[in-house]
Scaffold this motif. Structure first.
Motif, mmCIF file in Angstrom:
data_model
loop_
_atom_site.group_PDB
_atom_site.id
_atom_site.type_symbol
_atom_site.label_atom_id
_atom_site.label_comp_id
_atom_site.label_asym_id
_atom_site.label_seq_id
_atom_site.Cartn_x
_atom_site.Cartn_y
_atom_site.Cartn_z
ATOM 1 N N ALA A 54 0.817 -1.201 0.000
ATOM 2 C CA ALA A 54 0.000 0.000 0.000
ATOM 3 C C ALA A 54 0.859 1.263 0.000
ATOM 4 C CB ALA A 54 -0.927 -0.007 1.210
ATOM 5 N N GLU A 55 2.150 1.111 0.248
ATOM 6 C CA GLU A 55 3.044 2.257 0.268
ATOM 7 C C GLU A 55 3.039 2.930 -1.106
ATOM 8 O OE1 GLU A 55 7.579 2.982 1.630
ATOM 9 O OE2 GLU A 55 7.207 1.333 0.256
ATOM 10 N N THR A 56 2.871 4.211 -1.101
ATOM 11 C CA THR A 56 2.773 4.921 -2.372
ATOM 12 C C THR A 56 4.159 5.224 -2.924
ATOM 13 O OG1 THR A 56 2.745 7.078 -1.292
ATOM 14 C CG2 THR A 56 0.614 5.983 -1.625
ATOM 15 N N ASP A 57 4.170 5.578 -4.192
ATOM 16 C CA ASP A 57 5.435 5.950 -4.831
ATOM 17 C C ASP A 57 6.016 7.201 -4.191
ATOM 18 O OD1 ASP A 57 5.394 3.828 -6.539
ATOM 19 O OD2 ASP A 57 4.502 4.943 -8.220
ATOM 20 N N ALA A 58 5.150 8.103 -3.781
ATOM 21 C CA ALA A 58 5.632 9.338 -3.152
ATOM 22 C C ALA A 58 6.398 9.031 -1.868
ATOM 23 C CB ALA A 58 4.456 10.259 -2.857
ATOM 24 N N GLU A 59 5.879 8.104 -1.055
ATOM 25 C CA GLU A 59 6.580 7.734 0.178
ATOM 26 C C GLU A 59 7.925 7.095 -0.133
ATOM 27 O OE1 GLU A 59 3.755 5.162 1.946
ATOM 28 O OE2 GLU A 59 2.659 6.778 2.932
ATOM 29 N N ARG A 60 7.953 6.235 -1.148
ATOM 30 C CA ARG A 60 9.202 5.582 -1.526
ATOM 31 C C ARG A 60 10.212 6.620 -2.007
ATOM 32 N NH1 ARG A 60 11.884 3.968 -5.711
ATOM 33 N NH2 ARG A 60 10.330 4.669 -7.195
ATOM 34 N N ARG A 64 13.817 7.550 -0.380
ATOM 35 C CA ARG A 64 15.017 7.474 -1.222
ATOM 36 C C ARG A 64 15.775 8.804 -1.197
ATOM 37 N NH1 ARG A 64 16.662 8.319 -6.577
ATOM 38 N NH2 ARG A 64 18.077 6.701 -7.331
ATOM 39 N N ALA A 65 15.046 9.910 -1.284
ATOM 40 C CA ALA A 65 15.679 11.231 -1.245
ATOM 41 C C ALA A 65 16.386 11.453 0.085
ATOM 42 C CB ALA A 65 14.625 12.313 -1.479
ATOM 43 N N GLN A 66 15.749 11.036 1.173
ATOM 44 C CA GLN A 66 16.379 11.175 2.485
ATOM 45 C C GLN A 66 17.652 10.338 2.556
ATOM 46 O OE1 GLN A 66 15.543 13.186 5.078
ATOM 47 N NE2 GLN A 66 17.463 12.464 5.948
ATOM 48 N N PHE A 67 17.599 9.121 2.032
ATOM 49 C CA PHE A 67 18.781 8.262 2.027
ATOM 50 C C PHE A 67 19.917 8.906 1.228
ATOM 51 C CE2 PHE A 67 21.224 5.119 -0.371
ATOM 52 C CZ PHE A 67 21.883 4.497 0.676
ATOM 53 N N LEU A 68 19.593 9.429 0.055
ATOM 54 C CA LEU A 68 20.632 10.050 -0.780
ATOM 55 C C LEU A 68 21.216 11.289 -0.105
ATOM 56 C CD1 LEU A 68 19.040 9.608 -4.302
ATOM 57 C CD2 LEU A 68 20.947 8.340 -3.309
#
Length: 102
Positions: A54-60, A64-68
Motif C-alpha cells: 500500500a506504500e505509495t510511490d511518493a513515500e518511496r 530514497r531522497a532522504q537516504f541520498l
C-alpha cells in the motif's frame, strides 16, 4: 513431578497410563497453542506485506531522497576528515573521465 520429566516412556507406562494420557492431553493443548501462535504470526506478516504494498510511490521517493541526502552528507564528512584521500579520489575520477570515450 520434575523428577518424572527425566523418566523414559517405558517408565511412564509402568507408572500408569492415566498419567501418560494426561500428559498427552497437555501436549495436544500445547500443540494447539503453538498452532494458534503460528497463525497469528502468519496473519501479522500478511498484514505487514499488505502495508508495504500500500506504500505509495511518493513515500518511496521521499525515503530514497532522504537516504541520498544522508549518503551525500556522509561523503562530505569523510572528505573533510580525510582530505588527502579525497584529493586522490578526485584525481582518479578525473583521469577516468578523461580516458572514457564517448
Amino acid at each position: 513431578m520434575p523428577d518424572r520429566e527425566k523418566e523414559s516412556p517405558e517408565q511412564l507406562d509402568r507408572l500408569g497410563r492415566a498419567e501418560g494420557a494426561e500428559r498427552a492431553d497437555g501436549a495436544e493443548r500445547a500443540d494447539g497453542a503453538e498452532r494458534t501462535g503460528r497463525l497469528r504470526r502468519v496473519e501479522q506478516s500478511e498484514r505487514a506485506e499488505q502495508a508495504e504494498q500500500a506504500e505509495t510511490d511518493a513515500e518511496r521517493r521521499r525515503r530514497r531522497a532522504q537516504f541520498l541526502r544522508d549518503l551525500t552528507e556522509a561523503r562530505e564528512l569523510r572528505d573533510r576528515v580525510q582530505p588527502r584521500r579525497a584529493k586522490v579520489a578526485r584525481l582518479r575520477h578525473a583521469m577516468r573521465m578523461r580516458t572514457f570515450r564517448w
